[in-house]
Design a protein around this motif. Structure first.
Motif, PDB file in Angstrom:
ATOM      1  N   UNK A  57     -37.015  53.724   5.032  1.00  8.74           N
ATOM      2  CA  UNK A  57     -35.919  53.157   5.823  1.00  8.74           C
ATOM      3  C   UNK A  57     -34.547  53.501   5.243  1.00  8.74           C
ATOM      4  N   UNK A  58     -34.334  53.416   3.919  1.00 12.37           N
ATOM      5  CA  UNK A  58     -33.001  53.777   3.413  1.00 12.37           C
ATOM      6  C   UNK A  58     -32.606  55.212   3.769  1.00 12.37           C
ATOM      7  N   UNK A  59     -33.568  56.142   3.749  1.00 18.89           N
ATOM      8  CA  UNK A  59     -33.290  57.528   4.116  1.00 18.89           C
ATOM      9  C   UNK A  59     -32.932  57.614   5.598  1.00 18.89           C
ATOM     10  N   UNK A  60     -33.736  56.968   6.430  1.00 20.14           N
ATOM     11  CA  UNK A  60     -33.503  56.997   7.874  1.00 20.14           C
ATOM     12  C   UNK A  60     -32.177  56.346   8.240  1.00 20.14           C
ATOM     13  N   UNK A  61     -31.904  55.178   7.665  1.00 15.01           N
ATOM     14  CA  UNK A  61     -30.679  54.458   8.021  1.00 15.01           C
ATOM     15  C   UNK A  61     -29.437  55.224   7.560  1.00 15.01           C
ATOM     16  N   UNK A  67     -24.958  60.002  11.737  1.00 17.73           N
ATOM     17  CA  UNK A  67     -24.901  60.518  13.103  1.00 17.73           C
ATOM     18  C   UNK A  67     -23.983  59.685  13.991  1.00 17.73           C
ATOM     19  N   UNK A  68     -23.553  58.528  13.497  1.00 17.95           N
ATOM     20  CA  UNK A  68     -22.555  57.747  14.216  1.00 17.95           C
ATOM     21  C   UNK A  68     -23.091  56.694  15.156  1.00 17.95           C
ATOM     22  N   UNK A  69     -24.362  56.286  14.976  1.00 21.03           N
ATOM     23  CA  UNK A  69     -24.915  55.244  15.854  1.00 21.03           C
ATOM     24  C   UNK A  69     -23.993  54.037  15.837  1.00 21.03           C
ATOM     25  N   UNK A  70     -23.600  53.595  17.016  1.00 15.94           N
ATOM     26  CA  UNK A  70     -22.557  52.579  17.090  1.00 15.94           C
ATOM     27  C   UNK A  70     -22.750  51.692  18.309  1.00 15.94           C
ATOM     28  N   UNK A  71     -21.861  50.746  18.452  1.00 14.11           N
ATOM     29  CA  UNK A  71     -21.891  49.776  19.540  1.00 14.11           C
ATOM     30  C   UNK A  71     -21.965  50.492  20.894  1.00 14.11           C
ATOM     31  N   UNK A  72     -22.894  50.036  21.727  1.00 14.90           N
ATOM     32  CA  UNK A  72     -23.012  50.566  23.076  1.00 14.90           C
ATOM     33  C   UNK A  72     -23.939  51.753  23.231  1.00 14.90           C
ATOM     34  N   UNK A  75     -30.652  54.044  22.708  1.00 13.17           N
ATOM     35  CA  UNK A  75     -31.509  54.696  21.724  1.00 13.17           C
ATOM     36  C   UNK A  75     -32.985  54.564  22.107  1.00 13.17           C
ATOM     37  N   UNK A  76     -33.726  55.631  21.878  1.00 14.47           N
ATOM     38  CA  UNK A  76     -35.181  55.625  22.073  1.00 14.47           C
ATOM     39  C   UNK A  76     -35.840  55.868  20.728  1.00 14.47           C
ATOM     40  N   UNK A  77     -36.577  54.876  20.238  1.00 15.87           N
ATOM     41  CA  UNK A  77     -37.341  54.988  18.999  1.00 15.87           C
ATOM     42  C   UNK A  77     -38.784  55.333  19.362  1.00 15.87           C
ATOM     43  N   UNK A  78     -39.201  56.554  19.057  1.00 22.39           N
ATOM     44  CA  UNK A  78     -40.500  57.076  19.458  1.00 22.39           C
ATOM     45  C   UNK A  78     -41.539  56.770  18.371  1.00 22.39           C
ATOM     46  N   UNK A  79     -42.688  56.219  18.784  1.00 17.17           N
ATOM     47  CA  UNK A  79     -43.733  55.921  17.804  1.00 17.17           C
ATOM     48  C   UNK A  79     -43.265  54.934  16.767  1.00 17.17           C
ATOM     49  N   UNK A  80     -42.658  53.853  17.209  1.00 18.46           N
ATOM     50  CA  UNK A  80     -41.994  52.926  16.292  1.00 18.46           C
ATOM     51  C   UNK A  80     -42.938  52.335  15.252  1.00 18.46           C
ATOM     52  N   UNK A  81     -44.184  52.046  15.638  1.00 14.87           N
ATOM     53  CA  UNK A  81     -45.122  51.438  14.703  1.00 14.87           C
ATOM     54  C   UNK A  81     -44.773  49.999  14.408  1.00 14.87           C
ATOM     55  N   UNK A  82     -43.817  49.790  13.527  1.00 10.16           N
ATOM     56  CA  UNK A  82     -43.348  48.454  13.171  1.00 10.16           C
ATOM     57  C   UNK A  82     -41.934  48.212  13.644  1.00 10.16           C
ATOM     58  N   UNK A  83     -41.376  47.048  13.315  1.00 10.31           N
ATOM     59  CA  UNK A  83     -40.092  46.643  13.888  1.00 10.31           C
ATOM     60  C   UNK A  83     -38.857  47.048  13.103  1.00 10.31           C
ATOM     61  N   UNK A  84     -38.989  47.661  11.929  1.00  9.37           N
ATOM     62  CA  UNK A  84     -37.813  47.795  11.062  1.00  9.37           C
ATOM     63  C   UNK A  84     -36.747  48.719  11.645  1.00  9.37           C
ATOM     64  N   UNK A  85     -37.133  49.889  12.147  1.00  8.07           N
ATOM     65  CA  UNK A  85     -36.120  50.814  12.661  1.00  8.07           C
ATOM     66  C   UNK A  85     -35.536  50.336  13.987  1.00  8.07           C
ATOM     67  N   UNK A  86     -36.349  49.945  14.980  1.00  7.00           N
ATOM     68  CA  UNK A  86     -35.723  49.443  16.217  1.00  7.00           C
ATOM     69  C   UNK A  86     -34.872  48.195  15.978  1.00  7.00           C
ATOM     70  N   UNK A  87     -35.284  47.359  15.023  1.00  4.44           N
ATOM     71  CA  UNK A  87     -34.475  46.186  14.714  1.00  4.44           C
ATOM     72  C   UNK A  87     -33.112  46.571  14.157  1.00  4.44           C
ATOM     73  N   UNK A  88     -33.094  47.555  13.251  1.00  6.83           N
ATOM     74  CA  UNK A  88     -31.827  48.023  12.688  1.00  6.83           C
ATOM     75  C   UNK A  88     -30.953  48.640  13.776  1.00  6.83           C
ATOM     76  N   UNK A  89     -31.571  49.443  14.640  1.00  4.76           N
ATOM     77  CA  UNK A  89     -30.809  50.060  15.721  1.00  4.76           C
ATOM     78  C   UNK A  89     -30.216  49.013  16.655  1.00  4.76           C
ATOM     79  N   UNK A  90     -30.996  47.976  16.958  1.00  5.04           N
ATOM     80  CA  UNK A  90     -30.509  46.939  17.866  1.00  5.04           C
ATOM     81  C   UNK A  90     -29.284  46.240  17.289  1.00  5.04           C
ATOM     82  N   UNK A  91     -29.301  45.983  15.989  1.00  8.47           N
ATOM     83  CA  UNK A  91     -28.125  45.370  15.363  1.00  8.47           C
ATOM     84  C   UNK A  91     -26.922  46.308  15.443  1.00  8.47           C
ATOM     85  N   UNK A  92     -27.183  47.587  15.306  1.00 10.56           N
ATOM     86  CA  UNK A  92     -26.101  48.569  15.276  1.00 10.56           C
ATOM     87  C   UNK A  92     -25.465  48.765  16.647  1.00 10.56           C
ATOM     88  N   UNK A  93     -26.283  48.792  17.721  1.00 10.09           N
ATOM     89  CA  UNK A  93     -25.736  49.095  19.050  1.00 10.09           C
ATOM     90  C   UNK A  93     -25.210  47.846  19.751  1.00 10.09           C
TER      91      UNK A  93
END
Length: 294
Positions: A57-61, A67-72, A75-93
């Motif tokens: 996760x630290x590498x991905x984040x 890349x500039x992921x920001x409010x608004x 995002x499509x998280x492919x093969x998410x598996x668990x909640x950590x990456x989509x959760x981080x993205x949701x907070x970011x957007x």
């Protein structure tokens, strides 16, 4: 298909009939020993997801921030598996953005209360979800997908002009050893079991030298500003936890295939538990590129 009209802040779990075929085929493959080797139905899957999240996760984040992921953003998280990456993205957007998390098996994804959508989806066979997306991300997914290049092209098509694709995948052939410092019988056993694991992955259609091909594949798919980097953890407690969970998850397959005995597997797990091994993971190759603006 998911609709942009649904407020992002509302908890959502999407389970639509159009995805049932892929999941049914997937479950049938698992029963007949042809599907994804590390399937989500086993108890060890949760341990592996937790370890993978702590390792990568630290590498991905870091890369997603660059890349500039920001409010608004959408995002499509492919093969998410668990909640950590989509959760981080949701907070970011934020509430103005959208995060769609898809997987063949959503067993480990929240079914209520999550600030992102969850959809069952086979990226190698199903049509891409309704977009377009500012970001499409997949980590440790395409290496296991037999139709990986078709899946990558579908991910590119789902991007808006100017949107970013970030694909992160392993390259076990680039560094195939569990213990690069093979100085004794414990390390030799670990490496023999890792070779068995690689053999099982290859039988299931994994491309063990896939990670290194990502920059070329992204350019071939029409992306620009393509770059890549690698992350290669040599030893850590979480790396040992990942090794133990993985070996436990595939132990029956190793024994059935004559790749290791039950006694050898127990011995290897005891070595890990005693802290005697510096267990490495395969390098994670992160490659990213941008869809040209029209």
């Amino acid at each position: 298909m998911p609709s942009d009209s649904v407020p992002v802040s509302a908890p959502r779990f999407v389970d639509r009939p159009c995805y049932f075929r892929a999941v049914t085929d997937y479950e049938a493959d698992q029963r007949h020993g042809k599907g994804y080797l590390l399937d989500n139905q086993q108890a060890e899957a949760g341990e592996r997801f937790a370890a993978l999240a702590e390792l990568f996760d630290p590498v991905t984040f870091r890369r997603l921030r660059a890349l500039g992921v920001a409010d608004g953003w959408s995002c499509w998280e492919v093969g998410a598996g668990g909640p950590s990456v989509p959760g981080w993205l949701a907070e970011r957007v934020g509430e103005k953005g959208r995060v769609l998390a898809t997987d063949l098996d959503t067993s480990w994804m929240p079914q209520a209360g999550a600030p992102y959508e969850v959809v069952r989806h086979d990226v190698g066979a199903d049509e891409a979800p309704e977009g377009p997306f500012d970001l499409v991300h997949a980590r440790l997914v395409l290496v296991h997908v037999p139709q990986r290049e078709a899946a990558l092209r579908a991910m590119v098509r789902a991007l808006r002009p100017g949107g970013w694709l970030l694909v992160e995948d392993a390259d076990p052939a680039l560094q195939p050893l569990a213990c690069p410092d093979e100085y004794g019988p414990e390390q030799e056993l670990a490496n023999r079991i890792r070779r068995g694991f690689r053999a099982l992955l290859a039988e299931r259609g994994a491309q063990l030298a896939f990670g290194r091909t990502l920059p070329r594949l992204l350019r071939t798919a029409g992306l620009v500003d393509v770059e890549a980097e690698a992350y290669f953890p040599i030893t850590s407690p979480v790396g040992s936890a990942l090794e133990a969970a993985t070996v436990r998850q595939i132990s029956d397959r190793l024994i059935e295939g004559g790749l290791a005995t039950a006694e050898e597997i127990e011995e290897h797990l005891a070595h890990i538990g005693a802290g005697h091994l510096d267990t490495a993971t395969a390098p994670l190759i992160s490659a990213w590129g941008r869809k040209p603006s029209e």
